[in-house]
Design an enzyme around this catalytic site. Structure first.
Site, mmCIF file in Angstrom:
data_model
loop_
_atom_site.group_PDB
_atom_site.id
_atom_site.type_symbol
_atom_site.label_atom_id
_atom_site.label_comp_id
_atom_site.label_asym_id
_atom_site.label_seq_id
_atom_site.Cartn_x
_atom_site.Cartn_y
_atom_site.Cartn_z
ATOM 1 N N VAL A 11 -13.820 -14.765 20.843
ATOM 2 C CA VAL A 11 -14.584 -15.470 19.814
ATOM 3 C C VAL A 11 -15.981 -15.819 20.325
ATOM 4 C CG1 VAL A 11 -14.621 -17.584 18.433
ATOM 5 C CG2 VAL A 11 -12.460 -16.423 18.871
ATOM 6 N N THR A 122 -9.541 -21.730 17.013
ATOM 7 C CA THR A 122 -8.609 -22.128 15.945
ATOM 8 C C THR A 122 -7.899 -23.405 16.387
ATOM 9 O OG1 THR A 122 -8.358 -19.834 15.358
ATOM 10 C CG2 THR A 122 -6.623 -21.322 14.601
ATOM 11 N N GLU A 155 -9.903 -8.269 15.727
ATOM 12 C CA GLU A 155 -10.132 -7.447 16.919
ATOM 13 C C GLU A 155 -10.365 -6.015 16.471
ATOM 14 O OE1 GLU A 155 -7.306 -7.782 20.065
ATOM 15 O OE2 GLU A 155 -7.280 -9.954 19.961
ATOM 16 N N CYS A 263 -3.175 -13.761 17.247
ATOM 17 C CA CYS A 263 -3.453 -14.792 16.244
ATOM 18 C C CYS A 263 -2.286 -15.079 15.295
ATOM 19 C CB CYS A 263 -4.681 -14.398 15.434
ATOM 20 S SG CYS A 263 -6.086 -14.070 16.490
HETATM 21 C C1 UGA Z 1 -6.503 -11.776 12.527
HETATM 22 C C2 UGA Z 1 -7.225 -12.010 11.183
HETATM 23 O O1 UGA Z 1 -7.197 -10.822 10.386
HETATM 24 C C3 UGA Z 1 -8.669 -12.455 11.400
HETATM 25 O O2 UGA Z 1 -9.271 -12.772 10.150
HETATM 26 C C4 UGA Z 1 -8.677 -13.695 12.305
HETATM 27 O O3 UGA Z 1 -9.990 -14.132 12.577
HETATM 28 C C5 UGA Z 1 -7.980 -13.364 13.622
HETATM 29 O O4 UGA Z 1 -6.629 -12.949 13.346
HETATM 30 C C6 UGA Z 1 -7.996 -14.616 14.470
HETATM 31 O O5 UGA Z 1 -7.361 -15.601 14.074
HETATM 32 O O6 UGA Z 1 -8.742 -14.670 15.455
HETATM 33 P P1 UGA Z 1 -6.383 -9.756 14.296
HETATM 34 O O7 UGA Z 1 -5.185 -10.477 14.853
HETATM 35 O O8 UGA Z 1 -7.441 -9.305 15.218
HETATM 36 O O9 UGA Z 1 -7.121 -10.667 13.168
HETATM 37 O O10 UGA Z 1 -5.839 -8.445 13.574
HETATM 38 P P2 UGA Z 1 -5.454 -7.992 12.084
HETATM 39 O O11 UGA Z 1 -6.288 -6.838 11.722
HETATM 40 O O12 UGA Z 1 -5.423 -9.121 11.154
HETATM 41 O O13 UGA Z 1 -3.953 -7.455 12.336
HETATM 42 C C7 UGA Z 1 -2.891 -8.333 12.709
HETATM 43 C C8 UGA Z 1 -1.564 -7.607 12.636
HETATM 44 O O14 UGA Z 1 -1.237 -7.283 11.287
HETATM 45 C C9 UGA Z 1 -1.529 -6.272 13.387
HETATM 46 O O15 UGA Z 1 -0.296 -6.154 14.050
HETATM 47 C C10 UGA Z 1 -1.665 -5.233 12.286
HETATM 48 O O16 UGA Z 1 -1.111 -3.994 12.627
HETATM 49 C C11 UGA Z 1 -0.896 -5.903 11.171
HETATM 50 N N1 UGA Z 1 -1.252 -5.429 9.815
HETATM 51 C C12 UGA Z 1 -2.458 -5.673 9.281
HETATM 52 C C13 UGA Z 1 -0.294 -4.713 9.088
HETATM 53 O O17 UGA Z 1 0.842 -4.460 9.556
HETATM 54 N N2 UGA Z 1 -0.598 -4.306 7.822
HETATM 55 C C14 UGA Z 1 -1.806 -4.553 7.260
HETATM 56 O O18 UGA Z 1 -2.014 -4.145 6.086
HETATM 57 C C15 UGA Z 1 -2.761 -5.239 7.999
#
Ligand code: UGA
Length: 432
Positions: A11, A122, A155, A263
């Site tokens: 962050v 957070t 990320e 997260c």
């Molecule tokens: C998440 C949030 O999306 C951000 O907005 C937030 O700022 C961040 O956490 C945080 O709190 O710092 P991140 O953990 O980097 O971001 O990744 P995401 O892209 O949200 O994915 C999280 C998980 O959900 C992954 O395992 C991904 O594969 C899964 N996912 C995501 C799915 O299985 N399906 C989807 O349609 C989207």
């Protein structure tokens, strides 16, 4: 405006670099002297596409600097961003705020002029109130303002998310701080980002509620995918059909393995713990956590079924082991559950990941890293596509391993079932 970012983790570093690219003077502080030395040389401690280029550019033009001297950096700055980690406490599901509070104490003894102190980490509801208490022990309340400004960076997409955010949330009732911060974010607001001004506690909760809702959306579509598999329906039709309703929205409706990362698992647990403190039962989020924890077992059962329950000495390949694409982060990745479970049943596992070898599997029996896709799949019985890297999307398996055949289990639905089957491979995917 002079900005100080405390903590050069994900962050702090991404936000600091992006603020400097918008024309601000930014000092990024960390107590890890080696990290600071490396950053000055342009060596970036995290994997994030595009970040190194921005660090080097802004460090060269002197808008961005790095330091271990926290007191001096605070004194020299107008706005202080607290960007330290808030991991889950050992033996509890609440957030460990020791770093946030220790930094707050340091800030309290370095206030020489009006400062805006912002939590970007957070933090649970009421953390801002606690920080204010700590700082007001040594300072008049007129000399500082504590604000919550949560980040919504993903990320692998963090720079894009910083430059083109859907919204900027500023939690503060202090008029002066709100004016200064609206000005700071003006380059993003003028490009279309919504500026939302709330109470400090509301901003803190917006972050947890957003992450919990996204985790719920993913878990929901994963469960619907289970039903699709039983009823011969394509989950992608469901995601499109639901997502076109503007009240639902199409994003985060991709079915796949259990969600992971640093997260969603941490924040869903922490919001429940906060709610319990205030005697509130967040039963929906509790069942999301449970369903997600069970998802890896469900996908493992499917693997056993695909291999007719004969796992011993079966050669299984994982393409991608991180929790998602464009990151080297292994935290709470579902591969950390699936690979050890398959190894325990006697499988021989090879994996390829674009971000290389993973120490997490070092002690797991019969798990081997291969440095090319071809080497990882050539003698395989079953290839599991675990992460949706672009590197995997156009593989022509037929040309890659001439004459050999294996089963493909595409946990991210990145291939067309008809095309893969036409190449002569047995193919399984999620919810279709
Ligand atoms: C998440 C949030 O999306 C951000 O907005 C937030 O700022 C961040 O956490 C945080 O709190 O710092 P991140 O953990 O980097 O971001 O990744 P995401 O892209 O949200 O994915 C999280 C998980 O959900 C992954 O395992 C991904 O594969 C899964 N996912 C995501 C799915 O299985 N399906 C989807 O349609 C989207």
């Amino acid at each position: 405006m002079k900005l100080c970012m405390i903590g050069t983790g994900y962050v702090g570093l991404v936000s600091g670099v992006c603020f400097s690219d918008l024309g601000n003077d930014v000092i990024c502080v960390d107590k890890d002297a080696d990290k600071i030395k490396q950053l000055k040389k342009g060596n970036i401690p995290i994997y994030e596409p595009g970040l190194a280029e921005l660090v080097i550019k802004n460090y060269k033009n002197k808008r961005l600097n790095f330091s271990t001297d926290l007191k001096k950096s605070i004194k020299d700055s107008d706005i202080i961003f607290i960007c330290v980690g808030t991991p889950t406490k050992k033996n509890s599901s609440s957030a460990d705020l020791s770093q946030v509070y220790s930094v707050s104490k340091e800030i309290s003894s370095s206030i020489n002029k009006f400062k805006i102190i912002i939590t970007k980490s957070t933090v649970p509801v009421t953390t801002g109130d606690e920080i204010e208490k700590i700082i007001s022990k040594k300072n008049n309340k007129k000399k500082f303002s504590v604000v919550s400004n949560p980040e919504f960076l993903r990320e692998g997409e963090a720079i894009r998310d910083f430059i083109f955010p859907d919204r900027i949330v500023i939690g503060s009732n202090d008029k002066k701080s709100n004016r200064i911060l609206k000005n700071l974010y003006n380059p993003l607001i003028s490009k279309g980002a919504q500026y939302v001004n709330t109470s400090r506690r509301a901003a803190e909760l917006i972050k947890y509620a957003s992450n919990s809702f996204l985790a719920t959306k993913i878990t929901f579509i994963n469960e619907i995918a289970n039903l699709c598999e039983k009823t011969g329906i394509n989950i992608e039709d469901i995601s499109i059909g639901m997502g076109l309703d503007k009240r639902i929205g199409s994003r985060f409706l991709r079915a796949g393995p259990a969600y992971g990362g640093s997260c969603f698992p941490k924040d869903t647990k922490a919001i429940i713990s906060t709610a319990e403190k205030f005697k509130t039962n967040l039963s929906v989020i509790k069942s999301v956590i449970k369903s997600n924890q069970n998802r890896s077992n469900l996908l493992l059962n499917k693997v056993y079924e695909i291999l007719n329950k004969k796992i011993k000495n079966k050669r299984i390949t994982f393409l991608g082991v991180t929790f998602k694409a464009n990151t080297d982060d292994m935290r709470d990745s579902s591969s950390l559950k699936m690979i050890p479970a398959l190894s325990k049943k006697g499988a021989i596992i090879k994996y390829f990941d674009p971000t290389g070898y993973k120490k997490e599997f070092k002690k797991i029996k019969n798990v081997f890293y291969e440095n090319t896709i071809r080497k990882s799949v050539e003698s395989s019985d079953l290839v599991i596509v675990h992460t949706e890297w672009n590197d995997f999307k156009s593989i022509n398996f037929k040309n890659l391993v001439k004459g050999k055949k294996f089963i493909i289990y595409d946990m991210r639905n990145i291939y067309s079932p008809t095309k893969i089957k036409a190449q002569g491979f047995k193919y399984f995917c999620i919810g279709r």
